[in-house]
Write a protein that holds these residues in place. Structure first.
Motif, mmCIF file in Angstrom:
data_model
loop_
_atom_site.group_PDB
_atom_site.id
_atom_site.type_symbol
_atom_site.label_atom_id
_atom_site.label_comp_id
_atom_site.label_asym_id
_atom_site.label_seq_id
_atom_site.Cartn_x
_atom_site.Cartn_y
_atom_site.Cartn_z
ATOM 1 N N ALA A 173 -1.619 0.284 -3.982
ATOM 2 C CA ALA A 173 -0.414 0.897 -4.553
ATOM 3 C C ALA A 173 -0.852 2.047 -5.458
ATOM 4 O O ALA A 173 -1.992 2.091 -5.913
ATOM 5 C CB ALA A 173 0.377 -0.138 -5.340
ATOM 6 N N VAL A 174 0.066 2.959 -5.712
ATOM 7 C CA VAL A 174 -0.272 4.175 -6.452
ATOM 8 C C VAL A 174 0.330 4.061 -7.847
ATOM 9 O O VAL A 174 1.548 3.991 -7.992
ATOM 10 C CB VAL A 174 0.330 5.406 -5.729
ATOM 11 N N LYS A 230 0.832 -1.200 0.000
ATOM 12 C CA LYS A 230 0.000 0.000 0.000
ATOM 13 C C LYS A 230 0.879 1.268 0.000
ATOM 14 O O LYS A 230 1.828 1.349 0.787
ATOM 15 C CB LYS A 230 -0.850 -0.015 1.274
ATOM 16 N N GLY A 231 0.577 2.179 -0.873
ATOM 17 C CA GLY A 231 1.307 3.458 -0.896
ATOM 18 C C GLY A 231 2.531 3.449 -1.800
ATOM 19 O O GLY A 231 3.029 4.514 -2.173
ATOM 20 N N ASP A 232 3.040 2.259 -2.162
ATOM 21 C CA ASP A 232 4.199 2.210 -3.067
ATOM 22 C C ASP A 232 3.770 2.636 -4.464
ATOM 23 O O ASP A 232 2.650 2.357 -4.889
ATOM 24 C CB ASP A 232 4.765 0.784 -3.153
ATOM 25 N N ARG A 233 4.683 3.272 -5.195
ATOM 26 C CA ARG A 233 4.359 3.711 -6.551
ATOM 27 C C ARG A 233 4.834 2.716 -7.604
ATOM 28 O O ARG A 233 5.887 2.080 -7.446
ATOM 29 C CB ARG A 233 4.984 5.079 -6.856
ATOM 30 N N ASP A 256 -6.668 8.303 0.482
ATOM 31 C CA ASP A 256 -5.397 7.752 -0.004
ATOM 32 C C ASP A 256 -5.298 7.951 -1.511
ATOM 33 O O ASP A 256 -6.303 7.883 -2.229
ATOM 34 C CB ASP A 256 -5.313 6.249 0.306
ATOM 35 N N PRO A 257 -4.062 8.145 -2.005
ATOM 36 C CA PRO A 257 -3.937 8.347 -3.452
ATOM 37 C C PRO A 257 -4.175 7.065 -4.239
ATOM 38 O O PRO A 257 -3.701 5.994 -3.857
ATOM 39 C CB PRO A 257 -2.496 8.829 -3.628
ATOM 40 N N LEU A 258 -4.913 7.196 -5.328
ATOM 41 C CA LEU A 258 -5.131 6.078 -6.240
ATOM 42 C C LEU A 258 -4.060 6.114 -7.328
ATOM 43 O O LEU A 258 -3.498 5.093 -7.697
ATOM 44 C CB LEU A 258 -6.517 6.209 -6.887
ATOM 45 N N TYR A 259 -3.832 7.324 -7.821
ATOM 46 C CA TYR A 259 -2.789 7.433 -8.855
ATOM 47 C C TYR A 259 -2.211 8.838 -8.907
ATOM 48 O O TYR A 259 -2.756 9.782 -8.336
ATOM 49 C CB TYR A 259 -3.327 7.003 -10.216
ATOM 50 N N ILE A 260 -1.079 8.903 -9.624
ATOM 51 C CA ILE A 260 -0.459 10.195 -9.962
ATOM 52 C C ILE A 260 -0.457 10.240 -11.487
ATOM 53 O O ILE A 260 -0.079 9.266 -12.127
ATOM 54 C CB ILE A 260 1.012 10.267 -9.487
ATOM 55 N N ASP A 308 10.385 11.811 -9.778
ATOM 56 C CA ASP A 308 9.381 12.461 -8.942
ATOM 57 C C ASP A 308 8.537 11.438 -8.171
ATOM 58 O O ASP A 308 8.310 11.587 -6.972
ATOM 59 C CB ASP A 308 8.460 13.344 -9.790
ATOM 60 N N ALA A 309 8.121 10.378 -8.857
ATOM 61 C CA ALA A 309 7.210 9.407 -8.211
ATOM 62 C C ALA A 309 7.976 8.371 -7.390
ATOM 63 O O ALA A 309 7.411 7.736 -6.505
ATOM 64 C CB ALA A 309 6.360 8.705 -9.266
ATOM 65 N N LYS A 310 9.253 8.170 -7.698
ATOM 66 C CA LYS A 310 10.088 7.172 -7.030
ATOM 67 C C LYS A 310 9.406 5.799 -6.961
ATOM 68 O O LYS A 310 9.149 5.260 -5.866
ATOM 69 C CB LYS A 310 10.496 7.653 -5.634
#
Ligand code: COA
Ligand code: AMP
Length: 636
Positions: A136-137, A110-113, A234-238, A156-158
């Protein structure tokens, strides 16, 4: 049918939170929200705080549980590779759950890009939804961007992982994606641990041992993984989009607000029922592709068409009609540029008559201003309502448009009709004062923005404030200029910044100027977006060379064209540049890009009062004429 729009908009105005809370009933929540709208940290607003949900569960699993397992969910139609495949909801669930297992197995939590750099294949949608499944994002990068742009996004997203296809298929050529992934990782400071590579049969690539993993092998060994509850906030995507410099902005989309806004839009804006076939002919790399190829149709239990091809040439200008007819599609959503291409190749619309379009109800256009010719052509040839609607990557769904589900408002050509509930749209002058109906100004939206819109930029609250909120306190700056008429209809006319719209793709001329300026022979440059019959706008470069450079200008032009292709990508459609002695500027040194654009487009222009040397405009005109552009003439 008379439209219920006014009534629904008024309902939202009288109780915004109640309106969105009611809309949120269309979504599955593991835990309901504590607060509909949290305004405690203005101007950062958050929707459905305390709520827990899962976007993938809402798109897939709940439909399987509710009896849609055997219904088509994703219809892959790829005329460019001559292949088709229909995934039912149950089949898609199986693919996604297993790919979520692959993600987990390779350490994604969760939260990893995860960056997704893929051509238009169903696995791209599977990868997006698998990320959503485990919280995950994802960050999808459009395939037409070059390695350098991918590298900027990696830094930027790492991401811990990149998921890519070996190649993309463009008319007449195979675009190798994998070397671009390798180069981007080489350039980037941040290094992802793993790359999952889908080998397409058009071109298989070498894998780097220890880092690269074959999609198919990984899937063969994968254990399915279930949906995990995530917070609504929580972020779904960038999704990166062009800003006013070469550095793209990482637009963040959250889970809860996004689900609610998209769920509201499907019946009300697009007027579709669950079970119907919906088609957004866009690319997954753009916001339209995220919202209306993947998320919204699936949230609503529709079947979504994922089309890999072009509106013309794959094989002809009838392919859209073939696709609609074959899959019994109700709604098509695309960019006006696609229709300009179709109209160019089949001006009388003869190919339309070859297909049974009995299922087709409404055409939606967005991404750029719809020209009247194209709109009328589509209306007359197709005999269905054509809805122009306006949106941005930042909002994720439309800001203004027309409402097939509420009963269409009378159409006014040139207007995107009226603001959607949730958007309090105003037209203001530079001092943030509202202008009169019919007067042009900056278009702004009174805060808070509705659910679905960006809560901030990725790891960049400051950038969010300075890009959108500082110029007009209390409002979000859209970057668009236009007007609202006496009936409240919106007209979106142009950008107030350096963004241009090329074939429905948003690009920054500032970003291109940065690349041109890095050429060893270029002292100064400007890029202007000039009118193009097919693509709406295309970028044209004006170059001032360093003193002492006496190489042939054509050679330098070829090099800068290649430089933009290598650094930004073919999507920039940068094919033309010309060398000039100097650039027109104001006395304070500001380059007069707007005037040059007007000269190139052959429009009347006023001699700017602040120009330092009016004679330069004659030189610019001559240079532009040399590459096929002319001026109508100056007026004083
Ligand atoms: N991967 C790699 N390269 C890509 C690509 C991708 N996913 N998508 C586009 N490109 C390349 C193209 O091959 C082309 O390269 P070229 O310069 O070597 O010819 C370049 O990027 C420009 O592409 P595009 O702008 O698509 O121009 P085109 O001439 O190939 O096609 C249209 C013109 C109008 C047919 C096409 O732009 C189109 O279908 N537009 C619809 C737009 C749309 O869906 N927008 C989404 C917002 S709703
Ligand atoms: P993007 O973020 O790529 O979706 O691009 C958003 C920009 O495209 C907007 O800010 C507008 O400038 C332009 N745009 C999108 N839809 C329309 C439309 N229907 N009419 C006019 N311009 C539009």
């Amino acid at each position: 049918m008379t439209s219920r729009y006014d009534e629904v908009y008024a309902e939202w105005q009288s109780d915004p939170e109640g309106f969105w809370a009611a809309a949120a009933e269309a979504v599955h929540w593991y835990k309901k929200w504590d607060i509909v709208l949290d305004s405690s940290n203005e101007p950062f607003y958050r929707w459905f705080v305390g709520g827990e949900t899962n976007t993938c569960y809402n798109c897939i699993d709940r439909h399987v549980e509710n009896g849609r397992g055997d219904q088509p969910a994703l219809i892959y139609d790829s005329p460019i590779t001559d292949s088709k495949r229909v995934f039912t909801y149950a089949e898609l669930q199986n693919e996604i759950a297993r790919f979520a297992g692959v993600l987990r197995r390779h350490g994604i939590e969760k939260g990893d890009r995860v960056i997704i750099y893929m051509s238009m294949v169903p696995q791209a949608a599977v990868a997006m939804l698998a990320c959503a499944r485990i919280g995950a994002v994802h960050s999808v990068v459009f395939g037409g961007f070059a390695a350098n742009e991918l590298a900027t996004r990696i830094d930027d997203a790492k991401p811990k992982m990149i998921v890519a296809t070996s190649c993309g298929v463009e008319p007449g050529r195979i675009v190798e994606y994998k070397p671009m992934v390798d180069e981007a990782i080489e350039i980037a400071r941040h290094k992802p641990d793993t790359c999952i590579i889908l080998q397409r049969k058009q071109h298989a690539t070498d894998l780097i041992p220890g880092r690269d993993i074959d999609w198919k092998e990984a899937m063969d060994e994968a254990e399915p993984v279930d949906c995990v509850p995530v917070r609504a906030t929580d972020p779904l995507y960038i999704l990166y989009t062009s800003g006013t410099t070469g550095v793209p902005k990482g637009v963040v989309r959250d889970n809860g607000g996004h689900l609610v806004a998209l769920a509201w839009s499907m019946p009300n804006v697009y007027g579709v029922e669950p079970g119907e076939v919906y088609w957004a002919a866009s690319d997954l790399g753009w916001t339209v592709g995220h919202s209306y190829i993947v998320y919204a149709p699936l949230i609503h239990g529709c079947a979504s068409i994922l089309f890999e091809g072009k509106p013309v040439g794959t094989p002809d200008a009838g392919v859209y009609w073939r696709t609609i007819s074959e899959h019994k599609c109700s709604v098509l959503f695309t960019a006006p540029t696609a229709f300009r291409a179709i109209k160019r190749d089949d001006p009388d619309g003869k190919l339309i008559g070859k297909y049974d379009l009995g299922s087709f109800r409404t055409l939606f256009l967005a991404g750029e201003r719809s020209d009247a010719d194209t709109l009328e052509w589509a209306e007359n040839r197709l005999g269905v309502p054509v809805v122009d609607h306006w949106w941005q990557t930042e909002t994720g769904w439309m800001i203004g448009g027309n409402y097939a589900g509420l009963g269409l408002l009378p159409v006014k050509h040139g207007s995107v009709s009226k603001p959607a509930p949730g958007y309090n749209v105003r037209v203001v002058d530079d001092g943030a004062k509202e202008v009169a109906a019919g007067a042009t100004g900056a278009i702004v939206i009174k805060l808070p923005m509705p659910p679905g819109c960006l809560p901030t930029l990725w790891n960049n609250d400051e950038g969010y404030l300075s890009s959108y909120l500082e110029d007009f306190p209390g409002y979000y700056k859209t970057g668009d200029a236009g007007y609202q008429d006496e009936d409240g209809y919106l007209y979106i006319m142009s950008r107030t910044d350096d963004i241009i719209n090329v074939a429905g793709h948003r690009l920054s001329t500032g970003g291109m100027e940065e690349v041109l300026a890095s050429h060893q022979d270029v002292a100064e440059c400007a890029v202007v977006g000039v009118h193009d019959k097919l693509k709406g706008q295309i970028p044209v470069g004006l170059l001032v060379l360093k003193a002492g450079v006496n190489r042939p200008h054509e050679e330098i032009v070829v090099e800068v064209v290649q430089l933009i292709r290598d650094r930004i990508g073919p999507v920039a459609s940068f094919k033309e540049a010309t060398v000039v002695e100097r650039l027109p500027k104001t006395r304070s040194g500001k380059i007069l890009r707007g005037t040059m654009r007007r000269i190139a487009d052959g429009e009347e222009y006023k001699m700017p009062a602040t120009i330092d040397d009016p004679a330069i405009l004659g030189e610019i005109e001559e240079a532009l004429r040399g590459i096929g552009y002319t001026r109508h003439g100056a007026s004083s």
